[in-house]
Design a protein around this motif. Structure first.
Motif, mmCIF file in Angstrom:
data_model
loop_
_atom_site.group_PDB
_atom_site.id
_atom_site.type_symbol
_atom_site.label_atom_id
_atom_site.label_comp_id
_atom_site.label_asym_id
_atom_site.label_seq_id
_atom_site.Cartn_x
_atom_site.Cartn_y
_atom_site.Cartn_z
ATOM 1 N N GLY A 735 0.734 -1.705 -0.089
ATOM 2 C CA GLY A 735 0.046 -0.023 0.095
ATOM 3 C C GLY A 735 0.893 1.506 0.135
ATOM 4 O O GLY A 735 0.819 2.179 -0.884
ATOM 5 N N GLU A 736 1.685 1.221 0.807
ATOM 6 C CA GLU A 736 2.602 2.505 1.027
ATOM 7 C C GLU A 736 3.567 2.082 -0.590
ATOM 8 O O GLU A 736 3.727 3.576 -0.817
ATOM 9 N N GLN A 737 3.804 1.760 -1.191
ATOM 10 C CA GLN A 737 5.267 1.546 -2.585
ATOM 11 C C GLN A 737 3.863 2.123 -3.214
ATOM 12 O O GLN A 737 4.206 2.945 -3.839
ATOM 13 N N LEU A 738 2.039 1.189 -3.571
ATOM 14 C CA LEU A 738 1.869 1.722 -4.769
ATOM 15 C C LEU A 738 1.325 3.334 -4.434
ATOM 16 O O LEU A 738 1.314 4.039 -5.263
ATOM 17 N N GLU A 739 1.257 4.179 -3.438
ATOM 18 C CA GLU A 739 0.911 5.054 -2.982
ATOM 19 C C GLU A 739 1.917 6.571 -3.225
ATOM 20 O O GLU A 739 1.440 7.162 -4.116
ATOM 21 N N ARG A 740 3.118 5.931 -3.480
ATOM 22 C CA ARG A 740 4.399 6.793 -3.793
ATOM 23 C C ARG A 740 4.355 6.295 -5.473
ATOM 24 O O ARG A 740 4.713 7.463 -5.679
ATOM 25 N N ARG A 741 4.370 4.826 -5.952
ATOM 26 C CA ARG A 741 4.211 4.888 -6.817
ATOM 27 C C ARG A 741 2.536 6.005 -8.356
ATOM 28 O O ARG A 741 3.299 6.905 -8.730
ATOM 29 N N LEU A 742 1.882 5.930 -7.114
ATOM 30 C CA LEU A 742 0.775 6.359 -8.503
ATOM 31 C C LEU A 742 1.053 8.163 -7.894
ATOM 32 O O LEU A 742 0.694 8.838 -8.935
ATOM 33 N N HIS A 743 1.086 8.254 -6.668
ATOM 34 C CA HIS A 743 1.738 10.031 -6.444
ATOM 35 C C HIS A 743 2.798 10.668 -7.144
ATOM 36 O O HIS A 743 2.899 11.738 -7.920
ATOM 37 N N GLU A 744 3.959 10.072 -7.494
ATOM 38 C CA GLU A 744 4.818 10.541 -8.383
ATOM 39 C C GLU A 744 4.860 10.042 -10.398
ATOM 40 O O GLU A 744 5.451 11.651 -10.476
#
Lengths: 914, 547
Positions: A735-744
């Motif tokens: 979840g935390e990684q996906l959040e970063r990816r999408l926000h990127e």
């Protein structure tokens, strides 16, 4: 073992064996009586009486197949559209054409695609295809999968209702936690089930229904927790009318009762929790497992010598409660590490208890609108029936016997709240050691993990003592940063994995939604050059079906394989009539374990065959597939795909070779003859090889299948694996990684979904999501005061049989098939009498029907069984029966992190004006 | 078959085939319904095996269950004795059978069945508009139109067993389709006479009920209602039996109006009743010297004409008109047969009275006797219709007879207006008329008042209540008043008597029309015991440990 000689039929007629796989609970076997080339009647295939889990029987739906064959409304010639305008309001002007012409049109389009490139300028596949639910169409489409395999790049992500109509969250979390694409209880050995809305008695197939009946006679008590009294609720010892979408609150309160109000050490399976789950794993201050500095393994506090040890070390007494000061490190997202010389860490079980402390029975009683005594009593009954410490001997092997289970319905485990419900259920099973053991909660099959045909073998050693799981990576350099198909499951849903099933298990409604209105930012969504529609009718079966019908009308070219006119093929450019269930060749696996409660003591293969000649010019799907392959220059690849096993099983393997010559086209019977030989080789271990003619007479061939292969637990122990409960470190990290990816890449519109990636899932006021949805559309939520739900119709579900008056006749004996079920008192307040014409409106849609007044439904809820509102399908279009699919909406805000929604909507109900 | 169970003489014991239906197992899926349709080729809309979706109680105390219905192959079947042709019979093995070639489609059996088991389809139709499909054409049975149909327990299969040596209830190919197709084994078939059969063991080991046991048919479907060893059953809740629930048209347990006997059947009861009454009344008038032989003959001829019209209406109603003479075949049990034999006496006797006037007296005496028989038969036909609570009520025979006589006397009074009938001063008839009116009034009042106790449902009672004032007014108040006036005002006795007669005739017609075509609700279904399950107070009791 093989079948006896067919039983004799009446004079002058013969009994032809076939299988029915109209729903996911098959195949089940039957025989059809044929006289003078006409199919007359059906019977179960009693050759399987002592073998099949339901005595060889088939359900009501199978008996519709004879009328299906002779339906005068069938399309029996290829049809070509003459009206270029598409839409509900435009008569397609279909005209019959020859097979040559029809196939040339289709092959011409396909060849154009091949010439242009398989993906379009945005990178989306130019060819898209949708199939009906649960993989059932594959048991009818002959070698079409081999054609798709030969073709290669296809967008199979346009949903026909999945996400709301399937066990979506259960598929994903079930496979993740215990290799359970679908989850059931071992009713054979179970005594007590808490069932949150699973309508097993209507959806469990003959095996499920049969086993449940046996269990009831044996004394199994089922507590059915659901807003309306379903067929399954009817057969349950107790019905608890819960407020829709609050089921996780009920479950959390049960857990609260067990681990906080009761002495958990007395009522739980402590050994199971300590040894077989991550309960004792220490969790650090950042919420990640505290790991051993040297090995990187999660640590457990051993109370015996007051030391932290790697989880697989020699641990005498794993700490489950309290806090311990340990050294080690936590590994967060993207490889981030927090190294702790001395930090406080708590066992995940302790964190779970702290987490659950807020969810008291009193709180849940208010949230669920259920008496608090009921919650406490059900929790107490659950642990009382769990028989902690009991064992059972199966085939000489002694296993734990935990005769309690928890079941979830689709509306419960789909959409918001699905994660919580899945976690709650699995947690309840773990508390009493009732996961994947006899009597307990267990899986049936795998669709995301491999090997696909053996869920036990798919349980392989992964990280941290848990099973592997084929997550879609969310790491920076591995993440799929752009949709590879239109539903973008690899990008948005790590749990969806990447198997051939994943496209259908992603957010399969998003392509329809984004075609109309995509959020920003999002890559431009193009239309597929060609969309293939096989044994599915998304213009009826999808959530917000009317909207989907509009989107289908926008497709430039649609190829439909048609039976009768329907709402989706209304928009087709070409309709190819396939030879149907009793008219074509196919082999299918039977037995082993599968949905819903197919737990066999055998496995093998069965045949579907042309009991009668195809109607008119209808053609066997295998022959259509071969022709398409030939006309698109794919014949060799197609034949090789068949040889590889794309259509059924590999025709060439160790010690056998029945492969087809890849250079030349083969007739359907010839192809399935080769499959028959390979299949019989597999069943008999090469000692008894039979061709298609043998199967035509005998119908099936089987071998024994051990009951020990029903349960995953022995395999887990053998592999030294633990269940990944209660703490969800991997989910949190993804979840935390996906959040970063999408926000990127600037995507913020998925933020609510990202919040769901919690290590210990918290309860939200889930009903509010639907209650407030009207405001999102600029409507006043108060205008939609009732919950609208749906429920399974055994008579219709998946059968594409709404055009069969025989099915309608018998279905109408079951309440709700002719009208919307409304609580009598509510109806009275609304001035509605039984049979009155009514209008149901949601913020996004409208449907009309009649009222059916009942007592077995909450006053704040209405129920719309099945899927109706047809406007093109002959016979069905005159039903005047309302459909929930006309009321639900496709919306990102109604989509959870796994990409599912729920079949639920807030509505108003009014008497129709005369 | 348990061979230890042979009779002392070594012969096989009588079989008694029947079924067990387990309410705790049935999920209402309708697989049996559709399998039966396949196996028995029943036409659209006809379901020999129907499963009801029943809901009891009120939110939040609700229970839902599924009830398998169909022919119960009663040990004492009420459909068999009423059959006038012998088309419906009971075999030694308990099966109640249908001979389609003998049946005339009179529907006596259909209204005699308290289980709604019988249907009559007159028109051949397919499921789709535009004619039958190839399969439907091949599975149509021409002999089953216009005649009574019902579940046969798949008799062909059972008869096959005798040839193949297989065992019904054990081997699927010789077991009824509903039982072999049932996906929960809720329906089990077998021989109750064999203590080793599955059905016998289930019936022995679990508690069961027979539906409408109080009606005495001894039905051979036994319903299990408990979860053995853990959850005992529960008696029907008073709430489920209250009038509101029993008059809810959406409640599948509630019987609907029968549609077998319509106004045409009513016409026979109306016209036949008054005509036979007239024949009897006229003969009595003649016997006491009030009516000359010629008048008797003329009046009897008029009555015969009225009766003929009634009979013609019946003829219009039967499904197989060309076979109507088969109606004479079962005098040993059928009141309809006996009624027809009475007819067979009445018209020849009348003919004799004209052809051989020397035997007029004897012929018309015989005719009057036959007419009395006819009236009695009518009374018993209605009373034997056990499937219709309003018809099988104990007062019905008395009412039919008393009404017939009152109407007959009334007609006589009307006819006396005509000099050609040669009736002596009718004032003499008035006391008899008064007596009959009082009997009729009392009978109707008792019938309506005791309707609930007699098992007549609230829907039918509503119909009776609605019609009752009109019946009292026309059939009771008017004749009573007019007969009294007749006695009081001698000069106007004739017209007053005629008016009284008209009231009696109209009142008689009215109540029969109401009872036969309005208050004619079928018995419906009952669940005297049921599993404990559902919500609130209906939920199964708390159990912390299994036995």
């Amino acid at each position: 073992m093989s079948a006896d000689a067919p039983r004799t039929a009446a004079a002058g007629s013969k009994m032809v064996p076939l299988y029915c796989n109209q729903c996911v609970c098959g195949p089940d076997l039957f025989k059809v009586e044929v006289k003078d080339g006409v199919a007359l009647r059906m019977t179960p295939n009693f050759d399987l009486e002592g073998v099949h889990p339901a005595g060889g029987r088939v359900c009501v739906k199978a008996y519709g197949l004879v009328q299906k064959t002779y339906n005068p409304n069938r399309i029996t010639q290829p049809l070509k559209r003459t009206n270029p305008k598409k839409g509900k309001e435009h008569d397609p002007g279909f005209v019959p054409v020859s097979w040559d012409e029809a196939l040339d049109i289709v092959a011409g389009k396909l060849n154009e695609i091949q010439a242009k490139g398989m993906r379009d300028e945005e990178g989306y596949p130019r060819l898209a295809a949708s199939f009906g639910g649960g993989g059932t169409p594959t048991r009818y489409m002959g070698t079409f999968p081999a054609f798709l395999s030969a073709w290669g790049v296809i967008d199979q992500g346009y949903g026909s209702g999945q996400g709301a109509k399937c066990f979506h969250s259960e598929h994903l979390y079930g496979e993740f936690w215990h290799r359970a694409f679908t989850v059931v209880t071992d009713s054979l050995n179970c005594d007590y089930v808490i069932n949150f809305g699973s309508n097993l008695e209507a959806s469990g197939g003959v095996s499920g229904v049969w086993r449940q009946a046996d269990a009831r006679s044996r004394g199994l008590k089922r507590v059915q927790v659901e807003p309306h009294l379903s067929v399954t609720g009817a057969l349950s010892g107790e019905w608890v009318p819960i407020k829709p979408k609050t089921d996780p609150a009920f479950m959390y309160a049960l857990i609260h009762r067990i681990v906080l109000e009761r002495n958990w050490r007395e009522v739980c399976d402590v050994r199971f929790l300590q040894e077989d789950t991550n309960s004792p794993y220490l969790v650090g201050p950042h919420g990640y497992f505290m790991r051993d500095g040297a090995s990187g393994k999660p640590l457990i506090w051993d109370l015996a010598d007051a030391k932290a040890k790697p989880y697989d070390g020699a641990i005498a007494d794993a700490a489950m409660e309290g806090a311990y000061t340990v050294s080690g490190y936590e590994e967060g997202p993207d490889g981030e590490r927090w190294v702790h010389a001395q930090a406080e860490a708590k066992p995940s079980f302790e964190l779970m208890r702290e987490h659950i402390r807020q969810y008291t029975p009193e709180w849940a009683a208010a949230e669920c609108d259920v008496p608090v005594e009921t919650i406490r009593r059900v929790a107490d009954e659950f642990v009382a029936h769990a028989k902690i410490g009991a064992t059972i001997t199966i085939e000489g092997v002694t296993l734990p016997h935990r005769p309690v289970g928890v079941m979830l319905g689709k509306g419960v485990n789909n959409g918001w709240g699905g994660y919580q419900a899945m976690w709650g259920r699995t947690m309840l099973a773990c508390l009493v050691g009732a996961l994947e053991v006899p009597g307990g909660t267990m899986g049936t099959k795998v669709r995301l993990n491999r090997p696909a045909d053996n869920r036990l073998k798919s349980a392989k050693h992964g990280e941290d003592g848990f099973m592997t799981y084929p997550f879609n990576s969310t790491k920076k350099d591995e993440w799929q940063s752009k949709p590879h198909i239109r539903n973008a499951y690899k990008m948005l849903v790590p749990l969806a994995a990447n198997s051939p099933w994943s496209a259908a298990l992603g957010p399969a409604h998003l392509p329809w939604l984004f075609q109309h209105k995509a959020p920003k930012p999002w890559p431009r969504q193009t239309l597929p050059d060609m969309w293939i529609c096989y044994r599915t009718n998304p213009a009826i079966s999808s959530w917000n079906a009317p909207e989907v019908a509009k989107r289908i009308a926008e497709f430039p070219f649609t190829l439909a394989f048609g039976y009768t006119q329907d709402e989706s093929n209304w928009m087709a450019d070409v309709i190819l009539p396939e030879a149907t269930d009793l008219e074509s060749w196919q082999m299918s696996r039977i037995g082993g374990t599968g949905s819903a409660e197919q737990f066999w003591h055998h496995q093998g293969w069965a045949l579907r065959q042309p009991a009668v000649k195809p109607a008119g010019d209808c053609m066997d799907m295998t022959d259509i597939s071969t022709e398409l392959a030939r006309r698109t220059g794919l014949l060799k690849k197609y034949n090789e795909a068949i040889n590889r096993g794309s259509a059924a099983m590999a025709l060439r393997g160790e010690g056998y070779d029945y492969a087809l010559d890849p250079e030349v086209p083969h007739g359907a019977k010839e192809i399935w003859d080769a499959v028959a030989k390979a299949a019989s080789h597999e069943v008999s271990g090469g000692t008894e090889i039979h061709g298609i003619d043998w199967f035509s007479e005998k119908g099936f061939m089987i071998r024994p299948f051990s009951q020990l292969e029903w349960y995953l637990y022995p395999r887990m122990k053998e592999q030294g694996l633990r269940f990944e409960m209660p703490y969800q470190e991997r989910i949190k990290r993804h979840g935390e990684q996906l959040e970063r990816r999408l926000h990127e890449i600037g995507i913020e519109w998925w933020n609510p979904q990202l919040k769901e990636y919690e290590a210990l899932p918290g309860y939200l006021a889930f009903p509010d999501i639907w209650e407030n949805y009207a405001a999102e559309l600029g409507r006043d939520p108060k205008d939609f005061p009732l919950w609208a739900l749906t429920s399974r119709s055994m008579q219709y579900a998946w059968g594409a049989n709404v055009g069969l008056p025989l099915i309608r006749e018998v279905a109408q004996n079951v309440s709700g098939h002719d009208g919307v079920i409304i609580n009598r008192a509510t109806a009275k307040k609304l001035g509605i009498a039984d049979g009155d014409a009514i209008v149901l409106e949601s913020a996004s849609g409208i449907t009309r029907g009649r009222a059916t007044l009942r007592e077995g439904i909450r006053p704040d809820t209405v129920l719309l069984i099945g899927q109706f509102d047809h406007w093109a399908t002959p016979v069905a279009k005159d039903f005047g029966v309302a459909s929930l699919n006309s009321l639900t909406d496709l919306a990102v805000s109604l989509t959870d992190a796994t990409g599912s929604g729920a079949d639920i909507m807030r509505v108003s109900v009014k008497k129709a004006r005369a | 078959m348990n061979l230890n169970n042979l009779k002392p003489d070594g012969s096989m014991p009588a079989k008694r085939y029947g079924m067990i239906v387990d309410l705790n197992r049935c999920v209402g899926c309708q697989t049996c319904t559709i399998a039966c349709k396949h196996s028995n080729d029943t036409p659209p809309g006809v379901q020999w095996r129907r499963v009801l979706d029943v809901e009891q109680g009120r939110f939040p105390d609700v229970e839902r269950l599924f009830l398998v219905t169909g022919c119960q192959h009663c040990a004492e079947p009420s459909c068999v004795p009423v059959c006038p042709t012998g088309a419906t019979r009971q075999r030694a093995d308990g099966l109640v059978t249908m001979d389609y070639d003998l049946c005339i489609g009179c529907a006596s059996c259909a209204v005699a069945c308290p289980y709604q088991a019988r249907t009559i389809v007159h028109e051949k139709e397919g499921y789709y508009a535009g004619g039958q499909t190839a399969q439907e054409k091949k599975t149509t049975h021409e002999d089953r139109y216009g005649v009574a149909n019902k579940c046969t327990f798949c008799v062909e299969r059972i008869d096959t067993a005798a040839v193949t040596g297989r065992v019904p209830g054990v081997d699927p190919e010789v077991t009824p389709a509903c039982a072999t197709s049932c996906i929960t084994q809720a329906i089990r078939f077998g021989d109750f006479a064999d203590p080793a059969s599955t059905v016998s063991i289930l019936a022995k080991d679990s508690r069961s009920f027979q539906m409408h046991a109080e009606l005495g048919n001894d039905p051979q479907i036994k319903y299990l209602y408990e979860v053995p060893r853990s959850t005992p059953g529960r008696a029907a809740d008073p709430d489920d039996l209250e009038d509101e629930r029993q008059s809810d048209p959406t409640n599948p347990l509630v019987g609907k109006r029968q549609a077998f006997w319509d106004y045409r059947a009513a016409m026979n009861f109306i016209l036949g009743g008054m005509a036979s009454g007239l024949m009897v009344a006229a003969w009595f008038a003649h016997a006491v010297g009030l009516l000359a032989p010629e008048g008797l003959r003329r009046i009897t001829a008029v009555a015969a004409a009225v009766m003929a019209v009634g009979l013609f209406f019946v003829f219009l109603k039967i499904g197989r008109k060309l076979r109507f003479l088969f109606v004479l075949l079962r005098p040993q049990s059928s009141w309809m047969t006996r009624e027809t034999w009475c007819v067979a006496v009445i018209y020849p006797a009348l003919a004799v009275s004209y052809a051989w006037p020397q035997y007029l007296h004897e012929a018309l005496a015989l005719l009057a006797l036959a007419a009395a028989g006819f009236l009695l038969c009518q009374a018993r036909i209605l009373y034997a219709s056990k499937g219709i609570p309003a018809w099988r009520a104990p007062l019905i025979p008395a009412m039919v007879i008393a009404s017939g006589l009152a109407e007959g006397l009334g007609l006589l009074a009307i006819l006396s207006l005509s000099a050609t009938m040669q009736v002596a001063p009718v004032i003499v008839l008035a006391p008899a008329g008064l007596l009959l009116v009082i009997i009729n009034t009392w009978a109707w009042r008792c019938y309506v008042d005791s309707a609930k106790a007699a098992g007549i449902g609230p829907l039918a009672r509503l119909d009776l209540a609605a019609a009752s004032p009109w019946i009292h007014a026309t059939g009771h108040a008017v004749p009573l008043t007019m007969y009294l006036l007749c006695l009081a005002v001698a000069p106007l006795a004739q017209p007053f008597a005629a008016l009284a007669g008209a009231g009696a005739v109209i009142g008689g017609a009215l109540w029969k029309f109401v009872v036969i075509t309005r208050a004619c609700h079928q018995q419906g279904f009952a669940i005297p015991m049921q599993p404990q399950r559902g919500s609130g107070k209906r939920a199964a009791p708390e159990r912390f440990a299994l036995p």
